[in-house]
Design a protein around this motif. Structure first.
Motif, PDB file in Angstrom:
ATOM      1  N   LEU A  24       0.801  -1.226   0.000  1.00 18.47           N
ATOM      2  CA  LEU A  24       0.000   0.000   0.000  1.00 18.47           C
ATOM      3  C   LEU A  24       0.832   1.273   0.000  1.00 18.47           C
ATOM      4  O   LEU A  24       0.431   2.293  -0.546  1.00 18.47           O
ATOM      5  N   GLN A  93     -12.306   2.462  15.640  1.00 18.12           N
ATOM      6  CA  GLN A  93     -11.321   1.937  14.687  1.00 18.12           C
ATOM      7  C   GLN A  93     -11.797   2.008  13.242  1.00 18.12           C
ATOM      8  O   GLN A  93     -11.006   2.252  12.338  1.00 18.12           O
ATOM      9  N   TYR A  94     -13.094   1.716  13.023  1.00 17.59           N
ATOM     10  CA  TYR A  94     -13.522   1.480  11.638  1.00 17.59           C
ATOM     11  C   TYR A  94     -14.573   2.434  11.104  1.00 17.59           C
ATOM     12  O   TYR A  94     -14.812   2.431   9.900  1.00 17.59           O
ATOM     13  N   ARG A  97     -13.799   7.722  11.441  1.00 17.19           N
ATOM     14  CA  ARG A  97     -13.168   8.650  10.486  1.00 17.19           C
ATOM     15  C   ARG A  97     -14.046   8.932   9.267  1.00 17.19           C
ATOM     16  O   ARG A  97     -13.866   9.922   8.581  1.00 17.19           O
ATOM     17  N   GLU A 104     -12.575   7.592   4.579  1.00 13.88           N
ATOM     18  CA  GLU A 104     -11.336   6.944   4.993  1.00 13.88           C
ATOM     19  C   GLU A 104     -10.198   7.453   4.125  1.00 13.88           C
ATOM     20  O   GLU A 104     -10.336   7.543   2.906  1.00 13.88           O
ATOM     21  N   SER A 159      -0.427  -5.351  15.278  1.00 11.98           N
ATOM     22  CA  SER A 159      -1.299  -5.270  14.123  1.00 11.98           C
ATOM     23  C   SER A 159      -0.496  -5.306  12.828  1.00 11.98           C
ATOM     24  O   SER A 159       0.541  -4.658  12.705  1.00 11.98           O
ATOM     25  N   GLN A 175      -6.436  -9.021   8.459  1.00 18.00           N
ATOM     26  CA  GLN A 175      -5.631  -8.570   9.592  1.00 18.00           C
ATOM     27  C   GLN A 175      -4.916  -9.747  10.246  1.00 18.00           C
ATOM     28  O   GLN A 175      -5.467 -10.839  10.373  1.00 18.00           O
TER      29      GLN A 175
HETATM   30  C1  CLR Z   1      -5.244  -0.735  11.193  1.00 20.17           C
HETATM   31  C2  CLR Z   1      -5.320  -1.396  12.550  1.00 20.17           C
HETATM   32  C3  CLR Z   1      -6.482  -0.821  13.347  1.00 20.17           C
HETATM   33  C4  CLR Z   1      -7.765  -1.018  12.594  1.00 20.17           C
HETATM   34  C5  CLR Z   1      -7.692  -0.447  11.218  1.00 20.17           C
HETATM   35  C6  CLR Z   1      -8.674   0.372  10.799  1.00 20.17           C
HETATM   36  C7  CLR Z   1      -8.772   0.939   9.466  1.00 20.17           C
HETATM   37  C8  CLR Z   1      -7.774   0.363   8.456  1.00 20.17           C
HETATM   38  C9  CLR Z   1      -6.427   0.166   9.159  1.00 20.17           C
HETATM   39  C10 CLR Z   1      -6.528  -0.820  10.358  1.00 20.17           C
HETATM   40  C11 CLR Z   1      -5.333  -0.235   8.145  1.00 20.17           C
HETATM   41  C12 CLR Z   1      -5.246   0.727   6.968  1.00 20.17           C
HETATM   42  C13 CLR Z   1      -6.592   0.891   6.254  1.00 20.17           C
HETATM   43  C14 CLR Z   1      -7.590   1.354   7.313  1.00 20.17           C
HETATM   44  C15 CLR Z   1      -8.807   1.765   6.509  1.00 20.17           C
HETATM   45  C16 CLR Z   1      -8.229   2.355   5.233  1.00 20.17           C
HETATM   46  C17 CLR Z   1      -6.713   2.072   5.256  1.00 20.17           C
HETATM   47  C18 CLR Z   1      -6.990  -0.418   5.599  1.00 20.17           C
HETATM   48  C19 CLR Z   1      -6.719  -2.258   9.881  1.00 20.17           C
HETATM   49  C20 CLR Z   1      -6.147   1.907   3.838  1.00 20.17           C
HETATM   50  C21 CLR Z   1      -4.649   1.746   3.829  1.00 20.17           C
HETATM   51  C22 CLR Z   1      -6.495   3.148   3.007  1.00 20.17           C
HETATM   52  C23 CLR Z   1      -6.186   3.006   1.555  1.00 20.17           C
HETATM   53  C24 CLR Z   1      -6.800   4.174   0.835  1.00 20.17           C
HETATM   54  C25 CLR Z   1      -6.470   4.226  -0.623  1.00 20.17           C
HETATM   55  C26 CLR Z   1      -6.826   3.000  -1.380  1.00 20.17           C
HETATM   56  C27 CLR Z   1      -7.135   5.419  -1.210  1.00 20.17           C
HETATM   57  O1  CLR Z   1      -6.554  -1.438  14.614  1.00 20.17           O
END
Ligand code: CLR
Length: 433
Positions: A24, A93-94, A97, A104, A159, A175
Motif C-alpha cells: 500500500l 477503529q472502523y 473517520r 477513509e 497489528s 488482519q
Molecule cells: C489498522 C489497525 C487498526 C484497525 C484499522 C482500521 C482501518 C484500516 C487500518 C486498520 C489499516 C489501513 C486501512 C484502514 C482503513 C483504510 C486504510 C486499511 C486495519 C487503507 C490503507 C487506506 C487506503 C486508501 C487508498 C486505497 C485510497 O486497529
C-alpha cells in the motif's frame, strides 16, 4: 462535500490500482485522500472509551449484578463488559473517520522504530498510558500496550495487514495479530476481523467488516462475532451478531448461546439473554448505543517536547504539507524522511548490525512450551497459549481468528508474536509519556 470522483487525479489513481503489488505504501494517491495521521496512532482506538475499558477490571462480585442484570456470574458480566467496550472500539477503529461526510484516507506508513505515546488522564480511575512502536517495516507491524496501574489492567497486541484489490476495485484487507487483555479478574484474547473498503469508485472510501472475530475469556466463556454489511443478511451496514457460549465445546456442539447481541456495531445493539434463541428467551433490550458514548481524547505531549522517533514530531513537515494539499511539498518532505531511513538501513547493513526494537520483543511460540519460564521476563506466554488453546485458534502467523486445522494453520509457518517488555519500558529514560 466536494465530489472528487470525477477528478483526473482520482481516475488515474483508480487505474494505478489495477497494477497493485500488495504494498500500500507504494500507491501514490492524490493529496485529498492522504491522512496526516500515521498508522502508529491507531491503537489509541482501543482506549478512547476509558469508562468502558476500565469497567472490565472494575467488575466484581459486589457490583456485577447492578451493571449487568442479565448476568448469572461475575465472569458472564465481565464478558459482557468486554463486548460493550469492543463495540465502542470498533466504532472508533472502523467508522469514526468516515462519519458525518468524512471518508477513509490513506494513513502515513510508519517507519521502523516509530513511536507514538500518550495517556488518558483520570483523577478518580487513574491514568492509562499507551505506548506504540513500529517493530517491523517489511512487512509493516505495529505493536502496542495500554496500561492502567490503578485498575490493574493491561491491553497489549500488535497489528499487521495484508491487502489486495479485487477486480471490482474493492480493497480487501486481512488482519494479522491480536490483543490480549489482562486484569486480576481474568484475561481475554481478542482477535481482529477482516475488512474491505467500499466506495472507492466514488472517491469516498469507508470500511465494512466481514467474516468473524472472537473474544476468548480465561473463564472459558467465548464470544463469536459475525459481521456483515448492506445487502448481505440484512439491509444494514455495520451489522454484527455476537453470540456468547459457556465454552468452545458448547459452541461446537451447536448449543444454544447464553446471550445473543445484535444490531449495528457503529450504533445500537440489543441483547437477548437466557437460552437466547429458545422459547424462554428474554425480550430484547438495549445493550449499547455507541453514538451516545463519549470519546476520551488521548493526551499527547506537544511536538516540541517529543523524542525524534515520536510520530508527530518525525512526520511534522509531511503532515503540514498534506494539510496544505501541496503535492510537491508532500513528496519532498516524504522523500527526506524515507531517504534518511534508507541511509540508516544501509549503514546497518554495512556494519552488520540491525535495528533493535525498544519496548517489544518477538516471541517464538512454536517452541513456547519449552521456553515458558516466567523468570524469563515474559509472563504473558502462558496467558496467550492457554487462551488460544481454549478458543481452538491457530498459534501461527496466519490471519487473525484462523482456527486450528484450517488450511492455513496446517502449513509450515512461524508462530512469532510481538510482546511488551515492561522492564525495557521502565529502564527507558529518553521517552516520556
Ligand atoms: C489498522 C489497525 C487498526 C484497525 C484499522 C482500521 C482501518 C484500516 C487500518 C486498520 C489499516 C489501513 C486501512 C484502514 C482503513 C483504510 C486504510 C486499511 C486495519 C487503507 C490503507 C487506506 C487506503 C486508501 C487508498 C486505497 C485510497 O486497529
Amino acid at each position: 462535500m466536494t465530489d472528487y470522483s470525477q477528478s483526473s487525479t482520482w481516475t488515474s489513481f483508480l487505474k494505478s490500482m489495477s497494477s497493485f503489488s500488495g504494498d500500500l505504501s507504494s500507491l501514490s494517491a492524490p493529496p485529498f485522500i492522504l491522512s496526516p495521521m500515521s498508522l502508529s496512532e491507531f491503537p489509541q482506538y482501543w482506549g478512547c472509551h476509558q469508562g468502558l475499558f476500565l469497567n472490565i477490571a472494575r467488575i466484581n462480585k459486589e457490583n456485577y449484578h447492578k451493571l449487568y442484570p442479565h448476568a448469572k456470574t461475575v465472569d458472564e458480566a465481565r464478558m459482557l463488559a468486554v463486548i460493550k467496550w469492543f463495540f465502542a472500539t470498533l466504532h472508533g477503529q472502523y467508522s469514526s473517520r468516515s462519519e458525518k461526510g468524512g471518508f477513509e484516507k490513506k494513513p502515513l506508513n510508519p517507519f521502523l522504530g516509530e513511536l507514538f505515546v500518550g495517556k488518558w488522564e483520570n483523577e478518580k480511575l487513574g491514568d492509562t498510558t499507551m505506548l506504540t512502536e513500529q517493530v517491523s517495516h517489511h512487512p509493516p507491524i505495529n505493536a502496542y500496550c495500554l496500561n492502567n496501574e490503578k485498575q490493574d489492567i493491561t491491553l497489549q497486541g500488535y497489528s499487521q495487514i495484508k491487502s489486495s484489490f479485487s477486480k471490482t476495485l474493492r480493497l480487501n484487507v486481512k488482519q494479522f495479530g491480536h490483543s490480549i487483555i489482562e486484569t486480576s479478574g481474568g484475561s481475554f484474547l481478542v482477535t481482529v476481523p477482516a475488512l474491505h473498503l467500499e466506495g472507492l469508485l466514488v472517491a469516498s472510501p469507508h470500511v465494512e467488516l466481514e467474516d468473524k472475530s472472537y473474544i476468548q475469556s480465561s473463564s472459558g466463556l467465548i464470544c463469536v462475532l459475525e459481521y456483515s454489511g448492506k445487502g448481505y443478511f440484512s439491509g444494514q451496514k455495520n451489522t454484527v451478531k455476537a453470540k456468547v457460549y459457556s465454552s468452545m465445546k458448547s459452541l461446537k456442539e451447536n448449543a444454544t448461546p447464553l446471550y445473543v447481541i445484535s444490531g449495528q456495531w457503529s450504533g445500537v445493539t440489543t441483547i437477548v439473554a437466557g437460552n437466547a434463541t429458545g422459547t424462554n428467551a428474554s425480550k430484547p433490550t438495549i445493550f449499547s448505543d455507541v453514538s451516545k458514548i463519549k470519546v476520551d481524547p488521548l493526551v499527547v505531549k506537544p511536538v516540541e517536547d517529543q523524542h525524534p522517533l515520536e510520530s508527530r514530531k518525525a512526520w511534522y513537515d509531511v503532515a503540514k504539507a498534506i494539510e496544505l494539499g501541496d503535492m510537491k511539498l508532500i513528496s519532498q518532505t516524504k522523500s527526506k524522511l524515507e531517504n534518511a531511513q534508507r541511509q540508516l538501513r544501509k549503514e546497518e547493513k554495512e556494519n552488520k548490525t540491525h535495528w533493535k526494537t525498544r519496548w517489544f520483543e518477538k516471541v517464538d511460540y512454536n517452541g513456547a512450551a519449552k521456553k515458558n519460564d516466567p523468570e524469563d521476563g515474559n509472563p504473558i506466554d502462558g496467558t496467550y497459549l492457554s487462551l488460544v488453546g481454549m478458543a481452538g485458534l491457530s498459534i501461527k502467523n496466519v490471519a487473525s481468528g484462523t482456527k486450528t486445522g484450517e488450511k492455513e494453520d496446517r502449513l509450515n509457518k512461524t508462530a512469532d508474536h510481538w510482546r511488551f517488555r515492561k522492564d525495557l519500558w521502565e529502564k527507558d529514560d529518553e521517552v516520556i509519556v
